[in-house]
Design a protein around this motif. Structure first.
Motif, PDB file in Angstrom:
ATOM      1  N   LEU A 170     100.004 -10.170   2.097  1.00  0.00           N
ATOM      2  CA  LEU A 170      98.454 -10.265   2.459  1.00  0.00           C
ATOM      3  C   LEU A 170      97.669 -10.728   1.054  1.00  0.00           C
ATOM      4  O   LEU A 170      97.046 -11.786   1.602  1.00  0.00           O
ATOM      5  N   PHE A 171      98.129 -10.303  -0.041  1.00  0.00           N
ATOM      6  CA  PHE A 171      96.966 -10.516  -1.249  1.00  0.00           C
ATOM      7  C   PHE A 171      97.447 -12.152  -1.487  1.00  0.00           C
ATOM      8  O   PHE A 171      96.583 -12.556  -2.493  1.00  0.00           O
ATOM      9  N   LYS A 172      98.411 -12.718  -1.187  1.00  0.00           N
ATOM     10  CA  LYS A 172      98.512 -14.204  -1.353  1.00  0.00           C
ATOM     11  C   LYS A 172      97.551 -14.771  -0.875  1.00  0.00           C
ATOM     12  O   LYS A 172      97.158 -15.959  -0.862  1.00  0.00           O
ATOM     13  N   ALA A 173      96.930 -14.303   0.407  1.00  0.00           N
ATOM     14  CA  ALA A 173      95.907 -14.884   1.404  1.00  0.00           C
ATOM     15  C   ALA A 173      94.728 -14.464   0.785  1.00  0.00           C
ATOM     16  O   ALA A 173      93.641 -15.467   1.153  1.00  0.00           O
ATOM     17  N   ILE A 174      94.336 -13.493   0.317  1.00  0.00           N
ATOM     18  CA  ILE A 174      93.015 -12.900   0.134  1.00  0.00           C
ATOM     19  C   ILE A 174      92.186 -13.676  -0.678  1.00  0.00           C
ATOM     20  O   ILE A 174      90.977 -13.976  -0.302  1.00  0.00           O
ATOM     21  N   PRO A 175      92.551 -14.325  -1.817  1.00  0.00           N
ATOM     22  CA  PRO A 175      91.406 -15.108  -2.642  1.00  0.00           C
ATOM     23  C   PRO A 175      91.015 -16.094  -1.960  1.00  0.00           C
ATOM     24  O   PRO A 175      89.703 -16.276  -1.855  1.00  0.00           O
ATOM     25  N   ALA A 176      91.810 -17.000  -1.356  1.00  0.00           N
ATOM     26  CA  ALA A 176      91.343 -18.139  -0.421  1.00  0.00           C
ATOM     27  C   ALA A 176      90.340 -17.685   0.617  1.00  0.00           C
ATOM     28  O   ALA A 176      89.307 -18.140   0.921  1.00  0.00           O
ATOM     29  N   ALA A 177      90.608 -16.664   1.221  1.00  0.00           N
ATOM     30  CA  ALA A 177      89.918 -16.130   2.505  1.00  0.00           C
ATOM     31  C   ALA A 177      88.682 -15.654   1.876  1.00  0.00           C
ATOM     32  O   ALA A 177      87.508 -15.732   2.694  1.00  0.00           O
ATOM     33  N   LEU A 178      88.582 -14.906   0.908  1.00  0.00           N
ATOM     34  CA  LEU A 178      87.333 -14.334   0.261  1.00  0.00           C
ATOM     35  C   LEU A 178      86.483 -15.705  -0.102  1.00  0.00           C
ATOM     36  O   LEU A 178      85.245 -15.500   0.091  1.00  0.00           O
ATOM     37  N   GLY A 179      87.020 -16.589  -0.817  1.00  0.00           N
ATOM     38  CA  GLY A 179      86.484 -17.956  -0.897  1.00  0.00           C
ATOM     39  C   GLY A 179      85.633 -18.804   0.313  1.00  0.00           C
ATOM     40  O   GLY A 179      84.337 -19.076   0.234  1.00  0.00           O
ATOM     41  N   PHE A 238      92.030 -25.664  -0.605  1.00  0.00           N
ATOM     42  CA  PHE A 238      92.687 -24.429  -0.582  1.00  0.00           C
ATOM     43  C   PHE A 238      92.361 -23.776  -2.098  1.00  0.00           C
ATOM     44  O   PHE A 238      91.908 -22.707  -2.243  1.00  0.00           O
ATOM     45  N   VAL A 239      92.897 -24.548  -2.974  1.00  0.00           N
ATOM     46  CA  VAL A 239      92.799 -24.267  -4.391  1.00  0.00           C
ATOM     47  C   VAL A 239      91.182 -24.237  -4.739  1.00  0.00           C
ATOM     48  O   VAL A 239      90.963 -22.880  -5.562  1.00  0.00           O
ATOM     49  N   THR A 240      90.260 -24.928  -4.398  1.00  0.00           N
ATOM     50  CA  THR A 240      88.782 -24.564  -4.602  1.00  0.00           C
ATOM     51  C   THR A 240      88.434 -23.128  -3.938  1.00  0.00           C
ATOM     52  O   THR A 240      87.591 -22.348  -4.722  1.00  0.00           O
ATOM     53  N   PHE A 241      88.824 -23.025  -2.722  1.00  0.00           N
ATOM     54  CA  PHE A 241      88.555 -21.740  -1.979  1.00  0.00           C
ATOM     55  C   PHE A 241      89.037 -20.420  -2.849  1.00  0.00           C
ATOM     56  O   PHE A 241      88.476 -19.380  -2.956  1.00  0.00           O
ATOM     57  N   GLU A 242      90.023 -20.772  -3.413  1.00  0.00           N
ATOM     58  CA  GLU A 242      90.856 -19.726  -4.134  1.00  0.00           C
ATOM     59  C   GLU A 242      89.957 -19.249  -5.287  1.00  0.00           C
ATOM     60  O   GLU A 242      89.843 -18.133  -5.766  1.00  0.00           O
ATOM     61  N   GLU A 243      89.467 -20.503  -6.076  1.00  0.00           N
ATOM     62  CA  GLU A 243      88.496 -20.347  -7.316  1.00  0.00           C
ATOM     63  C   GLU A 243      87.352 -19.155  -6.909  1.00  0.00           C
ATOM     64  O   GLU A 243      87.057 -18.336  -7.539  1.00  0.00           O
ATOM     65  N   VAL A 244      86.896 -19.746  -5.685  1.00  0.00           N
ATOM     66  CA  VAL A 244      85.554 -19.007  -5.421  1.00  0.00           C
ATOM     67  C   VAL A 244      85.753 -17.717  -5.101  1.00  0.00           C
ATOM     68  O   VAL A 244      85.061 -16.633  -5.357  1.00  0.00           O
ATOM     69  N   GLY A 245      86.786 -17.451  -4.407  1.00  0.00           N
ATOM     70  CA  GLY A 245      87.421 -15.873  -4.087  1.00  0.00           C
ATOM     71  C   GLY A 245      87.643 -15.207  -5.231  1.00  0.00           C
ATOM     72  O   GLY A 245      87.218 -13.930  -5.201  1.00  0.00           O
ATOM     73  N   ILE A 246      88.070 -15.493  -6.380  1.00  0.00           N
ATOM     74  CA  ILE A 246      88.425 -14.957  -7.497  1.00  0.00           C
ATOM     75  C   ILE A 246      87.134 -14.755  -8.175  1.00  0.00           C
ATOM     76  O   ILE A 246      86.883 -13.539  -8.599  1.00  0.00           O
ATOM     77  N   ARG A 247      86.298 -15.284  -8.117  1.00  0.00           N
ATOM     78  CA  ARG A 247      84.833 -15.305  -8.839  1.00  0.00           C
ATOM     79  C   ARG A 247      84.250 -13.889  -8.024  1.00  0.00           C
ATOM     80  O   ARG A 247      83.580 -13.206  -8.487  1.00  0.00           O
TER      81      ARG A 247
END
Length: 619
Positions: A293-302, A120-129
């Protein structure tokens, strides 16, 4: 009006189909006459039956064609296409045709995430990028009338501890994503994340005013674009005759077409190509009242980026037969496949008809294998542009007439064609990569759409989706996130407001700039901290660190970005209390009434840091 002589059809005088219109041709412009011919060709002569002689109501007659022109220009293919589509769908409806005839359902492939684990944390970081390469589209055409609120839904407070309205929360979340993306990719900090808001006649002016009067909540004005959705013509019968407005014989009755119009609006606006030329890669669609919603968006975008999805539907675990659509792979007998939302009342019979005698049932996880659709989509921009260049943004439609009786020959009231944003994948080729990302419901889904009376009738155990449950869900999510980060958070109490039993967690809220990912929360919570159930904590500042805090009461921290603040020690005071209010009490503001409670700010420790520097608050 020499051009009128050219307007003949089938060798005869087309206008003879409507003598009253024929008398009035001299009142109309050549363009209006062409529109009149099209309407008569499409069997709409009844629209002119009551037209008087020229010289009477001439301005109203021109006004009729102004409206008809708007309806014609705002629908892909024009009014003729609308009427043709209506006739086909009404014929199918009368015949009881199953829209999924020939399709077999199966569980599609996608990602199921567990909040806070390494993946989850890895997907979040990819999503933030990736966030710097995204554009956001907010679908906000509805008023809050269904909620018992007379304003636009975007102006409704998402929570009443700070009073932050939904639109402010969304804008601040996008700005926080923009900043977080900049910190990870500093050489591309100039990129602004665009926000498009789809409005309607009901919401356009008020949305614009809400933005302007609040300085766009910190966004640059040019970052935000409003696209107004037009309504579509109503239909009077199975022959697709357009309905005359009951209050004005010179007007076609209209109703909303549905949020699927967002695709044709984006196509016709030219914005997609602007975004493409600016190097953007993603378009994220979201709804107007989901405070989580925005708590879920970074990981989903990742997930979208890592899995190279063309379409990614955000989803939540779904109980079998729960009143929420299920994301389903459909395979046709001719080999066609698609991954789309199937409404819950269609999914169970579809499964039973396809060799699953028990229909929609829970699997070993305790949930249906078909994840619940929450109508938040992430689309890959290039494939989206390619698809819309074929369809011009037209989305598969449906019609839902209310028939007077079993003969299905007449309607109780006029109907119209409708379309849904999430039906976009229906026309995609089999090569399209369509997937989903399942998040915990507590993390990403708490829509506010039901008024207190409707919410109170929801069967026990099912979500209320009310202002009451929506606000309490925000405190629950924030408390659970802090708990996962190592804070001792006392268990909630159960209380009843507006006849809805909800969990009351500590009233914890923070500005998105404090943390938009779990990794950020974890980095700002150190040592052993605890929060009692009756506590309130508000963090308004980017560089606030909670270290060894023992909170029993209310703590409010306001800090500028250039201040680094460490807060710890024991904080104890009378705090803030929750007081029940009666939703029928007209002396209480609507936004409190629909929640069934208000917050009394009895006593708090308020810390304000208005100067740059490093500060430490240890009580």
């Amino acid at each position: 009006m020499a051009s009128l002589s050219q307007l003949t059809i089938n060798g005869g005088d087309w206008s003879a189909k409507s003598p009253n219109l024929q008398k009035n041709l001299s009142v109309l412009s050549p363009e209006q006459v062409r529109l009149a011919q099209m309407l008569l060709d499409m069997g709409q002569s009844h629209l002119f039956e009551h037209w008087p002689e020229p010289g009477v109501d001439d301005e109203e007659k021109k006004s009729f064609f102004n409206q008809a022109n708007l309806l014609n220009s705002s629908y892909p293919g024009g009014l003729a296409s609308y009427i043709q589509n209506a006739r086909k769908l009404l014929t199918d409806s009368k015949a009881g045709k199953n829209p999924f005839e020939g399709f077999t359902p199966s569980v599609p492939s996608g990602e199921v995430l567990n909040f806070g684990d390494d993946e989850f944390v890895t997907f979040e970081e990819v999503g933030i990028r990736e966030a710097r390469n995204a554009a956001f589209v907010l679908v906000a055409g509805g008023l809050g009338e269904r909620l018992g609120y007379n304003g636009i839904k975007l102006a409704l407070p998402s929570e009443t501890v700070t009073g932050t309205c939904f639109l402010q929360h969304y804008v601040e979340s996008i700005l926080a994503l923009q900043e977080a993306s900049c910190r990870l990719v500093p050489d591309q900090c100039g990129q602004q994340i665009p926000l498009v808001i789809m409005t309607s006649d009901d919401t356009h002016a008020r949305t614009s005013e809400l933005l302007k009067s609040n300085g766009y909540f910190g966004m640059k004005a040019e970052q935000v674009k409003l696209l107004k959705q037009e309504k579509v013509a109503c239909l009077d019968d199975n022959d697709g005759r357009l309905a005359v407005d009951p209050s004005n014989k010179y007007k076609i009755q209209t109703k909303p077409h549905g949020h699927g119009d967002v695709h044709s609006l984006l196509y016709s606006s030219g914005l997609l190509n602007v975004w493409h030329d600016a190097g953007l890669k993603w378009v994220l669609f979201f709804q107007d009242t989901n405070g989580l919603l925005f708590k879920a968006i970074p990981a989903a975008l990742g997930v979208s980026s890592s899995k190279k999805y063309h379409v990614n539907s955000l989803a939540v675990p779904r109980k079998a037969k729960e009143a929420i659509g299920g994301i389903t792979k459909l395979t046709h007998a001719d080999g066609r496949t698609m991954v789309i939302n199937v409404e819950y009342n269609q999914l169970d019979p579809l499964l039973r008809a396809s060799g699953y005698p028990d229909g929609d049932v829970n699997c070993e996880t305790g949930y249906s294998p078909f994840p619940g659709n929450i109508n938040q989509l992430i689309l890959e921009l290039d494939s989206y542009i390619e698809e819309l260049s074929k369809t011009k943004g037209a989305i598969s439609e449906f019609v839902n007439p209310k028939y007077k009786d079993a003969t299905k020959t007449s309607f109780k009231s006029s109907t119209r064609l409708e379309c849904m944003m999430q039906d976009y994948p229906k026309t995609l080729p089999p090569t399209a990569r369509v997937g989903f990302t399942v998040m915990d419901t507590w993390l990403g889904y708490a829509p506010v759409k039901n008024n207190p009376e409707d919410a109170a009738k929801v069967p026990k155990g099912n979500p209320y989706h009310s202002a009451t449950s929506g606000e309490m869900a925000i405190y629950r999510a924030n408390s659970l996130i802090l708990k996962k980060a190592g804070v001792q958070v006392e268990d909630p109490l159960k209380q009843v407001f507006n006849k809805q039993e909800v969990e009351v967690w500590p009233l914890v809220t923070w500005k998105p700039k404090w943390a938009v990912t779990f990794a950020e929360v974890r980095s700002k919570v150190c040592g052993s901290s605890s929060i009692s159930q009756r506590s309130t904590m508000v963090i308004k500042g980017q560089n606030v660190y909670v270290e060894g805090l023992d909170l029993d009461g209310a703590l409010v921290i306001n800090s500028i970005d250039d201040a680094e603040v460490k807060v710890g020690g024991a904080v104890q005071n009378k705090g803030w209390s929750i007081e029940e209010v009666n939703y029928k009490d007209a002396s209480v503001p609507e936004e409190m009434r629909i929640r069934g409670f208000k917050i009394n700010k009895v006593e708090q420790l308020e810390l304000n840091y208005t100067e740059p520097g490093k500060f430490c608050q240890k009580s």
